[in-house]
Scaffold this motif. Structure first.
Motif, PDB file in Angstrom:
ATOM      1  N   TYR A  65       0.829  -1.202   0.000  1.00  0.00           N
ATOM      2  CA  TYR A  65       0.000   0.000   0.000  1.00  0.00           C
ATOM      3  C   TYR A  65       0.870   1.260   0.000  1.00  0.00           C
ATOM      4  O   TYR A  65       0.563   2.228  -0.692  1.00  0.00           O
ATOM      5  N   GLU A  66       1.963   1.225   0.729  1.00  0.00           N
ATOM      6  CA  GLU A  66       2.861   2.385   0.739  1.00  0.00           C
ATOM      7  C   GLU A  66       3.457   2.617  -0.654  1.00  0.00           C
ATOM      8  O   GLU A  66       3.581   3.751  -1.104  1.00  0.00           O
ATOM      9  N   ALA A  67       3.788   1.548  -1.340  1.00  0.00           N
ATOM     10  CA  ALA A  67       4.283   1.679  -2.718  1.00  0.00           C
ATOM     11  C   ALA A  67       3.190   2.247  -3.621  1.00  0.00           C
ATOM     12  O   ALA A  67       3.462   3.098  -4.485  1.00  0.00           O
ATOM     13  N   LEU A  68       1.953   1.793  -3.435  1.00  0.00           N
ATOM     14  CA  LEU A  68       0.843   2.323  -4.217  1.00  0.00           C
ATOM     15  C   LEU A  68       0.655   3.811  -3.965  1.00  0.00           C
ATOM     16  O   LEU A  68       0.402   4.580  -4.898  1.00  0.00           O
ATOM     17  N   LEU A  69       0.803   4.234  -2.717  1.00  0.00           N
ATOM     18  CA  LEU A  69       0.688   5.662  -2.398  1.00  0.00           C
ATOM     19  C   LEU A  69       1.724   6.502  -3.133  1.00  0.00           C
ATOM     20  O   LEU A  69       1.492   7.692  -3.378  1.00  0.00           O
ATOM     21  N   ALA A  70       2.845   5.915  -3.494  1.00  0.00           N
ATOM     22  CA  ALA A  70       3.894   6.648  -4.204  1.00  0.00           C
ATOM     23  C   ALA A  70       3.584   6.804  -5.698  1.00  0.00           C
ATOM     24  O   ALA A  70       4.220   7.605  -6.376  1.00  0.00           O
ATOM     25  N   GLU A  71       2.613   6.060  -6.183  1.00  0.00           N
ATOM     26  CA  GLU A  71       2.227   6.166  -7.590  1.00  0.00           C
ATOM     27  C   GLU A  71       1.422   7.448  -7.807  1.00  0.00           C
ATOM     28  O   GLU A  71       0.799   7.971  -6.890  1.00  0.00           O
ATOM     29  N   ALA A  72       1.416   7.937  -9.034  1.00  0.00           N
ATOM     30  CA  ALA A  72       0.687   9.159  -9.385  1.00  0.00           C
ATOM     31  C   ALA A  72      -0.815   8.892  -9.479  1.00  0.00           C
ATOM     32  O   ALA A  72      -1.240   7.848  -9.980  1.00  0.00           O
ATOM     33  N   ASP A  73      -1.601   9.847  -8.994  1.00  0.00           N
ATOM     34  CA  ASP A  73      -3.059   9.727  -9.082  1.00  0.00           C
ATOM     35  C   ASP A  73      -3.521   9.527 -10.522  1.00  0.00           C
ATOM     36  O   ASP A  73      -4.484   8.804 -10.770  1.00  0.00           O
TER      37      ASP A  73
END
Length: 90
Positions: free
Chosen positions: A47-55
């Motif tokens: 999830y933390e890696a996903l948060l680093a992705e662009a919206d």
């Protein structure tokens, strides 16, 4: 200094609510408040890696407008189901 587990969850929840696109704020913010505390270490990392992705990348994955990278597929499916049941309901 090492981040405490509580501080990490607080930071991740804050980041979930402050995405930059209001739709993503609502989807991630509500999902994080409902699920973050119960995630195991592996899923927290994901999830933390996903948060680093662009919206701009994530939103089409959530809406099924674009294919989801395999790495995130199960997590995006979980978030998508939660969003359909909880976000549109207000």
């Amino acid at each position: 200094m090492t981040e405490t587990p509580e501080a990490r969850l607080k930071r991740m929840t804050m980041r979930s609510w402050r995405r930059g696109i209001k739709e993503m704020d609502l989807i991630f913010g509500r999902w994080s408040e409902a699920h973050l505390a119960g995630l195991d270490a592996e899923k927290l990392e994901l999830y933390e890696a996903l948060l680093a992705e662009a919206d701009q990348d994530i939103y089409p994955w959530i809406t099924a407008a674009m294919p989801v990278p395999q790495r995130y597929a199960a997590l995006i499916d979980e978030i998508r189901v939660f969003a359909r049941a909880n976000v549109s309901a207000g």
